[in-house]
Design a protein around this motif. Sequence first.
Motif, PDB file in Angstrom:
ATOM      1  N   ARG A 130       0.844  -1.194   0.000  1.00 45.44           N
ATOM      2  CA  ARG A 130       0.000   0.000   0.000  1.00 45.44           C
ATOM      3  C   ARG A 130       0.885   1.253   0.000  1.00 45.44           C
ATOM      4  NH1 ARG A 130      -5.287   0.366   2.086  1.00 45.44           N
ATOM      5  NH2 ARG A 130      -5.328  -1.895   1.849  1.00 45.44           N
ATOM      6  N   ILE A 131       0.557   2.225  -0.825  1.00 45.62           N
ATOM      7  CA  ILE A 131       1.295   3.494  -0.858  1.00 45.62           C
ATOM      8  C   ILE A 131       0.728   4.399   0.226  1.00 45.62           C
ATOM      9  CG2 ILE A 131       1.802   5.556  -2.227  1.00 45.62           C
ATOM     10  CD1 ILE A 131       1.750   3.733  -4.709  1.00 45.62           C
ATOM     11  N   ILE A 132       1.598   4.852   1.135  1.00 46.43           N
ATOM     12  CA  ILE A 132       1.119   5.613   2.293  1.00 46.43           C
ATOM     13  C   ILE A 132       1.611   7.058   2.316  1.00 46.43           C
ATOM     14  CG2 ILE A 132       0.867   3.522   3.679  1.00 46.43           C
ATOM     15  CD1 ILE A 132       3.450   4.261   5.122  1.00 46.43           C
ATOM     16  N   GLN A 133       2.513   7.404   1.406  1.00 47.78           N
ATOM     17  CA  GLN A 133       2.982   8.792   1.348  1.00 47.78           C
ATOM     18  C   GLN A 133       3.528   9.062  -0.045  1.00 47.78           C
ATOM     19  OE1 GLN A 133       5.177  10.687   4.704  1.00 47.78           O
ATOM     20  NE2 GLN A 133       6.887  10.861   3.282  1.00 47.78           N
ATOM     21  N   VAL A 134       3.275  10.261  -0.569  1.00 48.95           N
ATOM     22  CA  VAL A 134       3.843  10.667  -1.864  1.00 48.95           C
ATOM     23  C   VAL A 134       4.415  12.070  -1.737  1.00 48.95           C
ATOM     24  CG1 VAL A 134       2.281   9.197  -3.207  1.00 48.95           C
ATOM     25  CG2 VAL A 134       1.639  11.568  -2.738  1.00 48.95           C
ATOM     26  N   TRP A 155      -2.935   8.692  -5.425  1.00 55.09           N
ATOM     27  CA  TRP A 155      -1.984   7.620  -5.123  1.00 55.09           C
ATOM     28  C   TRP A 155      -2.007   7.227  -3.646  1.00 55.09           C
ATOM     29  CZ3 TRP A 155       1.366   4.866  -8.352  1.00 55.09           C
ATOM     30  CH2 TRP A 155       1.369   5.266  -9.692  1.00 55.09           C
ATOM     31  N   LEU A 156      -2.541   8.064  -2.804  1.00 48.28           N
ATOM     32  CA  LEU A 156      -2.533   7.774  -1.370  1.00 48.28           C
ATOM     33  C   LEU A 156      -3.482   6.622  -1.047  1.00 48.28           C
ATOM     34  CD1 LEU A 156      -2.506  11.379   0.143  1.00 48.28           C
ATOM     35  CD2 LEU A 156      -0.584   9.783  -0.084  1.00 48.28           C
ATOM     36  N   GLY A 157      -2.950   5.585  -0.450  1.00 40.89           N
ATOM     37  CA  GLY A 157      -3.728   4.397  -0.143  1.00 40.89           C
ATOM     38  C   GLY A 157      -3.842   3.415  -1.280  1.00 40.89           C
ATOM     39  N   TRP A 188      -3.638  15.826   2.387  1.00 36.99           N
ATOM     40  CA  TRP A 188      -3.003  16.361   1.188  1.00 36.99           C
ATOM     41  C   TRP A 188      -2.571  17.800   1.444  1.00 36.99           C
ATOM     42  CZ3 TRP A 188      -0.561  14.338  -2.561  1.00 36.99           C
ATOM     43  CH2 TRP A 188      -0.248  15.085  -3.707  1.00 36.99           C
ATOM     44  N   GLU A 189      -1.324  18.101   1.085  1.00 42.11           N
ATOM     45  CA  GLU A 189      -0.745  19.407   1.394  1.00 42.11           C
ATOM     46  C   GLU A 189      -0.342  20.171   0.140  1.00 42.11           C
ATOM     47  OE1 GLU A 189       2.332  17.827   3.818  1.00 42.11           O
ATOM     48  OE2 GLU A 189       1.146  17.917   5.667  1.00 42.11           O
ATOM     49  N   GLY A 190      -1.101  19.980  -0.932  1.00 42.48           N
ATOM     50  CA  GLY A 190      -0.866  20.748  -2.151  1.00 42.48           C
ATOM     51  C   GLY A 190       0.006  20.043  -3.164  1.00 42.48           C
ATOM     52  N   THR A 191       1.206  19.641  -2.763  1.00 38.67           N
ATOM     53  CA  THR A 191       2.118  18.935  -3.662  1.00 38.67           C
ATOM     54  C   THR A 191       2.584  17.602  -3.089  1.00 38.67           C
ATOM     55  OG1 THR A 191       4.023  20.109  -2.725  1.00 38.67           O
ATOM     56  CG2 THR A 191       2.984  21.080  -4.673  1.00 38.67           C
ATOM     57  N   ARG A 192       2.197  17.323  -1.866  1.00 36.66           N
ATOM     58  CA  ARG A 192       2.590  16.076  -1.217  1.00 36.66           C
ATOM     59  C   ARG A 192       1.512  15.672  -0.219  1.00 36.66           C
ATOM     60  NH1 ARG A 192       8.041  16.913   1.669  1.00 36.66           N
ATOM     61  NH2 ARG A 192       7.447  14.960   2.677  1.00 36.66           N
TER      62      ARG A 192
END
Length: 244
Positions: free
Chosen positions: A159-163, A172-174, A225-229
Amino acid sequence: MTDSGSWVSLFSGGKDSSWALYRALEEGLNVSHLLTVHPGEDSYMYHVPETRLAGLAAESIGIPLVDVEPDDLDAGDVDDVGAQGDREIEPLEAALVELQSDLDGGLAGVIAGAVESEFQTSRIQEMCDRLEIDLFAPLWQRDPLELGREMLAAGFEIRIIQVAARGLDESWLGRTLDADALTELVELNDEYGVHVLGEGGEFETFVTDGPHMDRPIELEYETVWEGTRGHIRVTDARLGEATE
């Protein structure tokens, strides 16, 4: 590598450390402990997000986990990257020294999941040299796409947990890292230089199931979500029913 003594696997619960552990077990190494370093909000040496989930993973795997909780590993208060990396290795080395004295037969070596990071691997190798133990790094210098395919073929559920990279948005999160996701990551590598396995910090993962685990890990989470990450914030995690 030595045939005697115990091995300690550096473990975050992410795909790379999980795959290194899996390969070590396949090679027949006597893995007595997993070891998780819980860094601050930022780290040059260690996987950061949701490291508390490593305890659940260790329970499913059936290998005792050692938690290393240094007082201060935040990268922001050290200007020199090299000095920060050197300082971050110190609590890990101290934990291994303590384990080394307690293990029957001593400590044979350390298992690490680095793929291409000279910054991380050189420091771990230097630490192993000081402790006079071996380093098993089965992912080192392997082709990232080939590694990803091997993980999926073995039955890893990732599972993708951070980008934190151009081209990776909130969707992409989760997300499960499957064959389609790997294909898209290859395209993002071509377009933006995103590392296919996220080794440059482009994304972080957590393994929720695999052939080395007795029970899958079930997650409930919300996305931040923080705009770009962004990252997921786990609100509940539990072991599911035992797999056949």
